[in-house]
Design a protein around this motif. Sequence first.
Motif, PDB file in Angstrom:
ATOM      1  N   ARG A 166      76.612  30.844-122.940  1.00  0.00           N
ATOM      2  CA  ARG A 166      77.209  29.677-123.587  1.00  0.00           C
ATOM      3  C   ARG A 166      76.378  28.446-123.249  1.00  0.00           C
ATOM      4  NH1 ARG A 166      82.848  31.424-123.951  1.00  0.00           N
ATOM      5  NH2 ARG A 166      82.630  32.939-125.627  1.00  0.00           N
ATOM      6  N   LEU A 167      76.010  27.709-124.279  1.00  0.00           N
ATOM      7  CA  LEU A 167      75.277  26.453-124.123  1.00  0.00           C
ATOM      8  C   LEU A 167      75.881  25.430-125.075  1.00  0.00           C
ATOM      9  CD1 LEU A 167      71.551  27.667-124.098  1.00  0.00           C
ATOM     10  CD2 LEU A 167      72.858  26.788-122.157  1.00  0.00           C
ATOM     11  N   VAL A 179      84.368  42.857-127.811  1.00  0.00           N
ATOM     12  CA  VAL A 179      83.574  42.080-128.770  1.00  0.00           C
ATOM     13  C   VAL A 179      82.241  42.772-129.035  1.00  0.00           C
ATOM     14  CG1 VAL A 179      82.304  39.912-129.063  1.00  0.00           C
ATOM     15  CG2 VAL A 179      84.674  39.869-128.307  1.00  0.00           C
ATOM     16  N   ILE A 180      81.591  43.273-127.989  1.00  0.00           N
ATOM     17  CA  ILE A 180      80.315  43.974-128.143  1.00  0.00           C
ATOM     18  C   ILE A 180      80.497  45.204-129.024  1.00  0.00           C
ATOM     19  CG2 ILE A 180      78.592  45.375-126.927  1.00  0.00           C
ATOM     20  CD1 ILE A 180      78.847  43.347-124.585  1.00  0.00           C
ATOM     21  N   THR A 181      81.535  45.984-128.766  1.00  0.00           N
ATOM     22  CA  THR A 181      81.788  47.203-129.545  1.00  0.00           C
ATOM     23  C   THR A 181      82.062  46.879-131.002  1.00  0.00           C
ATOM     24  OG1 THR A 181      82.641  48.307-127.572  1.00  0.00           O
ATOM     25  CG2 THR A 181      83.248  49.255-129.695  1.00  0.00           C
ATOM     26  N   LYS A 218      74.646  31.520-127.358  1.00  0.00           N
ATOM     27  CA  LYS A 218      73.290  31.394-127.882  1.00  0.00           C
ATOM     28  C   LYS A 218      72.405  32.452-127.254  1.00  0.00           C
ATOM     29  CE  LYS A 218      73.694  26.536-128.989  1.00  0.00           C
ATOM     30  NZ  LYS A 218      73.054  25.228-128.998  1.00  0.00           N
ATOM     31  N   ALA A 219      71.330  32.797-127.974  1.00  0.00           N
ATOM     32  CA  ALA A 219      70.364  33.794-127.508  1.00  0.00           C
ATOM     33  C   ALA A 219      69.110  33.050-127.056  1.00  0.00           C
ATOM     34  CB  ALA A 219      70.047  34.780-128.623  1.00  0.00           C
ATOM     35  N   LEU A 220      68.784  33.171-125.786  1.00  0.00           N
ATOM     36  CA  LEU A 220      67.650  32.476-125.194  1.00  0.00           C
ATOM     37  C   LEU A 220      66.516  33.461-124.940  1.00  0.00           C
ATOM     38  CD1 LEU A 220      66.477  29.889-123.861  1.00  0.00           C
ATOM     39  CD2 LEU A 220      67.523  30.691-121.732  1.00  0.00           C
ATOM     40  N   ASP A 221      65.373  33.237-125.576  1.00  0.00           N
ATOM     41  CA  ASP A 221      64.167  34.024-125.362  1.00  0.00           C
ATOM     42  C   ASP A 221      63.638  33.649-123.981  1.00  0.00           C
ATOM     43  OD1 ASP A 221      61.500  34.872-125.193  1.00  0.00           O
ATOM     44  OD2 ASP A 221      61.119  34.545-127.319  1.00  0.00           O
ATOM     45  N   CYS A 222      63.741  34.553-123.019  1.00  0.00           N
ATOM     46  CA  CYS A 222      63.359  34.233-121.640  1.00  0.00           C
ATOM     47  C   CYS A 222      61.857  34.036-121.479  1.00  0.00           C
ATOM     48  CB  CYS A 222      63.842  35.336-120.699  1.00  0.00           C
ATOM     49  SG  CYS A 222      65.636  35.429-120.597  1.00  0.00           S
ATOM     50  N   LEU A 264      75.363  39.804-131.860  1.00  0.00           N
ATOM     51  CA  LEU A 264      76.021  39.740-130.554  1.00  0.00           C
ATOM     52  C   LEU A 264      76.253  38.294-130.125  1.00  0.00           C
ATOM     53  CD1 LEU A 264      74.058  42.592-128.786  1.00  0.00           C
ATOM     54  CD2 LEU A 264      76.545  42.512-129.048  1.00  0.00           C
ATOM     55  N   ALA A 265      75.242  37.452-130.301  1.00  0.00           N
ATOM     56  CA  ALA A 265      75.394  36.037-129.919  1.00  0.00           C
ATOM     57  C   ALA A 265      76.520  35.381-130.708  1.00  0.00           C
ATOM     58  CB  ALA A 265      74.071  35.293-130.135  1.00  0.00           C
ATOM     59  N   GLU A 266      76.551  35.632-132.006  1.00  0.00           N
ATOM     60  CA  GLU A 266      77.605  35.032-132.835  1.00  0.00           C
ATOM     61  C   GLU A 266      78.982  35.556-132.439  1.00  0.00           C
ATOM     62  OE1 GLU A 266      78.952  34.602-137.511  1.00  0.00           O
ATOM     63  OE2 GLU A 266      77.063  35.591-137.036  1.00  0.00           O
ATOM     64  N   ALA A 267      79.089  36.857-132.224  1.00  0.00           N
ATOM     65  CA  ALA A 267      80.387  37.453-131.882  1.00  0.00           C
ATOM     66  C   ALA A 267      80.914  36.922-130.549  1.00  0.00           C
ATOM     67  CB  ALA A 267      80.266  38.978-131.845  1.00  0.00           C
TER      68      ALA A 267
END
Length: 134
Positions: A9-10, A38-40, A101-105, A94-97
């Motif tokens: 979460r950001l 949520v993932i499933t 946010k999805a952070l490219d490490c 997954l990020a939306e569900a």
Amino acid sequence: MSWDVLLLRLPDDITSVQQIPDDYAPAPLGSRHDVLAVITEAVPDIDLSDPTWGELLSRTWSMELNIGAEDPVDSVMLHIRGSGDDVLTPVLRLAEAMRCKALDCAEGDLITPGQTSGWHAFQQFRDRVMGPSR
């Protein structure tokens, strides 16, 4: 070697890792039970036989989900291997569900729809270091 993506979460105005305040503590994604549900729902083909470490497979890529054993779940780390831009679909789903946010490490940037630069840069680096995947 994997391309690592952190789901957390950001605030809405954060667009890169450099903008995250040093003292920022993200809100949890939810209880373990709720996060697993949520993932499933978001990616029904996931193998959660180990609920701390999920696995999602396609013909050209694999994704491990490091969910951990903590309750509540603060974040989920994705370890992605292989090739194919279609891997970005479940990442963003997954990020939306999980309303995060999805952070490219590797690049320190947030992943947005249609953005493949971080995934492509990882594959180029991997192939240069390890040789092309077979």
